[in-house]
Design a protein around this motif. Sequence first.
Motif, PDB file in Angstrom:
ATOM      1  N   SER A 157       0.737  -1.274   0.151  1.00 47.74           N
ATOM      2  CA  SER A 157       0.024  -0.066  -0.014  1.00 47.74           C
ATOM      3  C   SER A 157       0.857   1.264  -0.065  1.00 47.74           C
ATOM      4  N   ALA A 158       2.010   1.233   0.551  1.00 42.53           N
ATOM      5  CA  ALA A 158       3.109   2.404   0.539  1.00 42.53           C
ATOM      6  C   ALA A 158       3.589   2.699  -0.857  1.00 42.53           C
ATOM      7  N   ASP A 171      -7.629   0.033  -0.126  1.00 41.42           N
ATOM      8  CA  ASP A 171      -8.067  -1.222  -0.171  1.00 41.42           C
ATOM      9  C   ASP A 171      -7.063  -2.424   0.119  1.00 41.42           C
ATOM     10  N   VAL A 172      -5.840  -2.154  -0.315  1.00 39.33           N
ATOM     11  CA  VAL A 172      -4.956  -3.099  -0.162  1.00 39.33           C
ATOM     12  C   VAL A 172      -4.532  -3.077   1.694  1.00 39.33           C
ATOM     13  N   SER A 173      -4.439  -2.073   2.004  1.00 39.86           N
ATOM     14  CA  SER A 173      -3.973  -1.732   3.496  1.00 39.86           C
ATOM     15  C   SER A 173      -5.120  -2.473   4.534  1.00 39.86           C
ATOM     16  N   THR A 190      -2.493   0.631  11.030  1.00 39.31           N
ATOM     17  CA  THR A 190      -2.797   0.440   9.585  1.00 39.31           C
ATOM     18  C   THR A 190      -3.524   1.649   8.985  1.00 39.31           C
ATOM     19  N   PRO A 191      -2.926   2.034   7.845  1.00 38.32           N
ATOM     20  CA  PRO A 191      -3.062   3.450   7.291  1.00 38.32           C
ATOM     21  C   PRO A 191      -4.107   3.172   6.202  1.00 38.32           C
ATOM     22  N   ASP A 203     -15.064  -0.412   4.907  1.00 43.77           N
ATOM     23  CA  ASP A 203     -13.807  -1.097   5.716  1.00 43.77           C
ATOM     24  C   ASP A 203     -13.089  -0.080   6.162  1.00 43.77           C
ATOM     25  N   GLU A 204     -13.235   1.201   5.953  1.00 40.14           N
ATOM     26  CA  GLU A 204     -12.336   2.103   6.856  1.00 40.14           C
ATOM     27  C   GLU A 204     -13.242   2.425   7.859  1.00 40.14           C
ATOM     28  N   ASP A 205     -14.586   2.710   7.639  1.00 35.82           N
ATOM     29  CA  ASP A 205     -15.608   2.923   9.095  1.00 35.82           C
ATOM     30  C   ASP A 205     -15.247   1.740  10.012  1.00 35.82           C
TER      31      ASP A 205
END
Length: 522
Positions: A157-158, A171-173, A190-191, A203-205
Amino acid sequence: MKVHSLRLGAVALSVVAAAVVPAAPASAEKPGSAHVQCDGQPNNVTSGETAARLLGAVTLLGLFAPAPEAPDASKRKHGAAGVAICTSLIEGESREANDKRRLGLILGRAIHQIEAKNYQEAINDVALARREAEAAALTDNPYFMRSRGLAFDLVESAALVRMGRTVEARDVSLRNVAALQYSLFPLLTTPTFADLIPTMSDDEDRLLQWQSRLAPTLAQRRADRLDLARRFADSARVHDAFVEFDAEHSPELNSSLAIARAAVAHGLAGNHEAAAERAQAARTNAEARKIAGKPEDDTAEFVEMMDLYEILQTERRGDIGAARRLFAARSQWVGASLGSVMEVNRRLRQGASPEELIGGLASDSDALWRDRSNAMRAALVANDDDNKTLFALTPGLRPSSAYEALSKNVWRVDKSKLVLKLEMLDSTKTKMELLFLPLADPATAMEGYVLHAALLAKSRGHNGFVFTPLIGNNIVGASFRSGNRGEKGFPEDLFISAEDVIAKLSAVIPDPVELQQRRENR
């Protein structure tokens, strides 16, 4: 006498060493082995070498044995030079054969590829590392995947975000984070790249919710993100959850700022009666703390939030001109979320004359977002050359033994060894119980605290608990309070299900009976 004897013994040994071993001539610092130059870690030590060094440590033979090389991040190569030194150990005559050590070298090369701005090559190296881990059955090991295995998604992801593929990077992170629901430190590292993406994914929420359940003060981070997504009703609910938690579990130190933030969120959501109630509660609480001699250290931010609330109320009363003047007069907002400032900016700019578009209204909400996003993107890559920040994306391996060592104490609930009984704790000031486990890896211990809290809650007939970490200088503890979902002080957004924790964490911290069975099967 024993302490003095040990000291005298150490002095005597040093005298013997000085007499037997001639002093080494002064020389320049060695550059380190190829392994250290690649990823800062020494070559792997075999079990035979370990045994030999143990023998040497207790005999005079140890005086002649060379000390094993120590990790040294300062000796890592950088960029293309790092790629070259790592490649010499991954391929060719000096090819590293140990599966786990190879992964460190391949991931190290991936990071050096990022340093050299060879982003696709970095992604290719991550894919290579993942394939080799799968071939070695390491990806089937839950302990590997919740420690060193996290590096696969973190490094990939970086590289993606530096290629401008920001949504894909998020999405990958987040794609494998579900296994870490009750693992605080991996969740925190986890960024989500929230400062680069205006839209919020499910997924972020979910990640932000898990973070705030394990560390309730992070509810503010989740609410800020919901503001940016213009989900103000959800933001208000999250703010209310924290205010309830704060009031119930630390009644003497309620945060006026937290209540004020809830007032603004309700105002933006159109819940005007609730907003007014919380604004008054915030003022009352701030005044009460001053009278009690317990003033807050975030007074400036509190005043700012109340100013923003008053701007919303001025607009609502129909005096849009006054609201615009008040907003334009402030050049910067420190305590308010970017999403809330953007929303107020958006509302006040509608129908404004050119003469009114000054100060805080001179730029539109899109420009505010671009300014923040560009600044954060610059900050993201600013440390790519420090030979440190990127390597933090490759956590070390935490073996099963680190978790299994916690089994006996974590699963014992009749006479808990983890709950501290301190007479100095005043139950009128906090209703939380303290947990502490000495001599344990912080990340592992935190998972142990969560599982122990769940087991205690279940043993008391409660279906869950609330939790908060306690992290200080060289000390990692936690506090919790067991109870039932929906009871006062146990809001849904911060409530942790005991059954869910036990089901998920018992796989990595097994009960003593299961642990004994595992050992017999090995």
